[in-house]
Write a protein that holds these residues in place. Structure first.
Motif, mmCIF file in Angstrom:
data_model
loop_
_atom_site.group_PDB
_atom_site.id
_atom_site.type_symbol
_atom_site.label_atom_id
_atom_site.label_comp_id
_atom_site.label_asym_id
_atom_site.label_seq_id
_atom_site.Cartn_x
_atom_site.Cartn_y
_atom_site.Cartn_z
ATOM 1 N N ALA A 19 0.831 -1.210 0.000
ATOM 2 C CA ALA A 19 0.000 0.000 0.000
ATOM 3 C C ALA A 19 0.863 1.257 0.000
ATOM 4 O O ALA A 19 0.595 2.211 -0.732
ATOM 5 N N VAL A 20 1.913 1.267 0.795
ATOM 6 C CA VAL A 20 2.799 2.438 0.857
ATOM 7 C C VAL A 20 3.493 2.637 -0.480
ATOM 8 O O VAL A 20 3.616 3.766 -0.972
ATOM 9 N N ALA A 21 3.950 1.549 -1.085
ATOM 10 C CA ALA A 21 4.634 1.663 -2.375
ATOM 11 C C ALA A 21 3.687 2.173 -3.454
ATOM 12 O O ALA A 21 4.062 2.989 -4.296
ATOM 13 N N THR A 22 2.435 1.722 -3.426
ATOM 14 C CA THR A 22 1.453 2.161 -4.413
ATOM 15 C C THR A 22 1.118 3.634 -4.236
ATOM 16 O O THR A 22 1.101 4.402 -5.200
ATOM 17 N N LEU A 23 0.860 4.052 -3.009
ATOM 18 C CA LEU A 23 0.523 5.454 -2.753
ATOM 19 C C LEU A 23 1.710 6.359 -3.032
ATOM 20 O O LEU A 23 1.545 7.479 -3.508
ATOM 21 N N GLY A 24 2.903 5.896 -2.755
ATOM 22 C CA GLY A 24 4.091 6.677 -3.056
ATOM 23 C C GLY A 24 4.250 6.881 -4.548
ATOM 24 O O GLY A 24 4.689 7.937 -4.996
ATOM 25 N N GLY A 25 3.876 5.886 -5.337
ATOM 26 C CA GLY A 25 3.942 6.014 -6.790
ATOM 27 C C GLY A 25 2.968 7.048 -7.311
ATOM 28 O O GLY A 25 3.274 7.800 -8.245
ATOM 29 N N PHE A 26 1.786 7.105 -6.722
ATOM 30 C CA PHE A 26 0.802 8.109 -7.155
ATOM 31 C C PHE A 26 1.257 9.510 -6.775
ATOM 32 O O PHE A 26 1.051 10.465 -7.507
ATOM 33 N N ALA A 27 1.876 9.656 -5.614
ATOM 34 C CA ALA A 27 2.286 10.974 -5.147
ATOM 35 C C ALA A 27 3.457 11.521 -5.941
ATOM 36 O O ALA A 27 3.626 12.734 -6.052
ATOM 37 N N SER A 28 4.259 10.642 -6.516
ATOM 38 C CA SER A 28 5.447 11.129 -7.198
ATOM 39 C C SER A 28 5.244 11.346 -8.694
ATOM 40 O O SER A 28 6.171 11.709 -9.390
ATOM 41 N N ARG A 29 4.057 11.114 -9.180
ATOM 42 C CA ARG A 29 3.808 11.338 -10.608
ATOM 43 C C ARG A 29 3.893 12.819 -10.940
ATOM 44 O O ARG A 29 3.543 13.678 -10.133
ATOM 45 N N ASN A 30 4.352 13.109 -12.134
ATOM 46 C CA ASN A 30 4.397 14.504 -12.583
ATOM 47 C C ASN A 30 2.998 14.910 -13.019
ATOM 48 O O ASN A 30 2.450 14.340 -13.946
ATOM 49 N N THR A 31 2.462 15.874 -12.341
ATOM 50 C CA THR A 31 1.124 16.348 -12.676
ATOM 51 C C THR A 31 1.204 17.800 -13.117
ATOM 52 O O THR A 31 2.098 18.532 -12.721
ATOM 53 N N GLN A 32 0.266 18.171 -13.938
ATOM 54 C CA GLN A 32 0.203 19.542 -14.404
ATOM 55 C C GLN A 32 -1.198 20.076 -14.185
ATOM 56 O O GLN A 32 -2.176 19.345 -14.302
ATOM 57 N N ALA A 33 -1.266 21.335 -13.879
ATOM 58 C CA ALA A 33 -2.560 21.975 -13.709
ATOM 59 C C ALA A 33 -3.191 22.214 -15.072
ATOM 60 O O ALA A 33 -2.508 22.340 -16.078
ATOM 61 N N ALA A 34 -4.487 22.252 -15.079
ATOM 62 C CA ALA A 34 -5.197 22.550 -16.322
ATOM 63 C C ALA A 34 -4.893 23.990 -16.727
ATOM 64 O O ALA A 34 -4.755 24.869 -15.873
ATOM 65 N N PRO A 35 -4.785 24.259 -17.991
ATOM 66 C CA PRO A 35 -4.498 25.629 -18.414
ATOM 67 C C PRO A 35 -5.659 26.560 -18.075
ATOM 68 O O PRO A 35 -6.826 26.166 -18.133
ATOM 69 N N LEU A 36 -5.305 27.774 -17.699
ATOM 70 C CA LEU A 36 -6.330 28.762 -17.361
ATOM 71 C C LEU A 36 -7.009 29.262 -18.627
ATOM 72 O O LEU A 36 -6.366 29.507 -19.643
ATOM 73 N N ARG A 37 -8.304 29.419 -18.522
ATOM 74 C CA ARG A 37 -9.033 29.994 -19.651
ATOM 75 C C ARG A 37 -8.912 31.499 -19.587
ATOM 76 O O ARG A 37 -8.858 32.087 -18.508
ATOM 77 N N SER A 38 -8.882 32.122 -20.706
ATOM 78 C CA SER A 38 -8.822 33.582 -20.706
ATOM 79 C C SER A 38 -10.180 34.131 -20.282
ATOM 80 O O SER A 38 -11.200 33.454 -20.352
ATOM 81 N N THR A 39 -10.207 35.373 -19.857
ATOM 82 C CA THR A 39 -11.453 35.963 -19.361
ATOM 83 C C THR A 39 -12.488 36.093 -20.468
ATOM 84 O O THR A 39 -13.675 36.167 -20.201
ATOM 85 N N GLY A 40 -12.050 36.102 -21.719
ATOM 86 C CA GLY A 40 -12.997 36.180 -22.829
ATOM 87 C C GLY A 40 -13.823 34.913 -22.976
ATOM 88 O O GLY A 40 -14.929 34.934 -23.491
ATOM 89 N N ASP A 41 -13.284 33.780 -22.483
ATOM 90 C CA ASP A 41 -14.005 32.511 -22.585
ATOM 91 C C ASP A 41 -15.035 32.341 -21.476
ATOM 92 O O ASP A 41 -15.952 31.541 -21.596
#
Length: 59
Positions: A19-41
């Motif tokens: 369980a620790v190894a599995t959760l550690g794998g999820f925590a170390s993944r490279n994640t990116q935030a969704a791009p912000l929409r411009s105010t016009g959208d």
């Protein structure tokens, strides 16, 4: 001092390590935030029911 391990303790320890190894794998993944929409959208909804929410708080 010799520690004797029974089957239950062995399985509990192995499952905990898994369980620790599995959760550690999820925590170390490279994640990116969704791009912000411009105010016009963004769609602004002006409805009388939202006026109390839209007003700044006095805190």
């Amino acid at each position: 001092m010799t520690a004797r391990l029974n089957r239950r303790q062995l399985l509990k320890g192995a499952s905990s390590l898994l369980a620790v190894a599995t959760l550690g794998g999820f925590a170390s993944r490279n994640t990116q935030a969704a791009p912000l929409r411009s105010t016009g959208d963004a769609v602004m909804i002006h409805h009388p029911a939202y006026t109390s929410i839209d007003q700044p708080s006095s805190d």
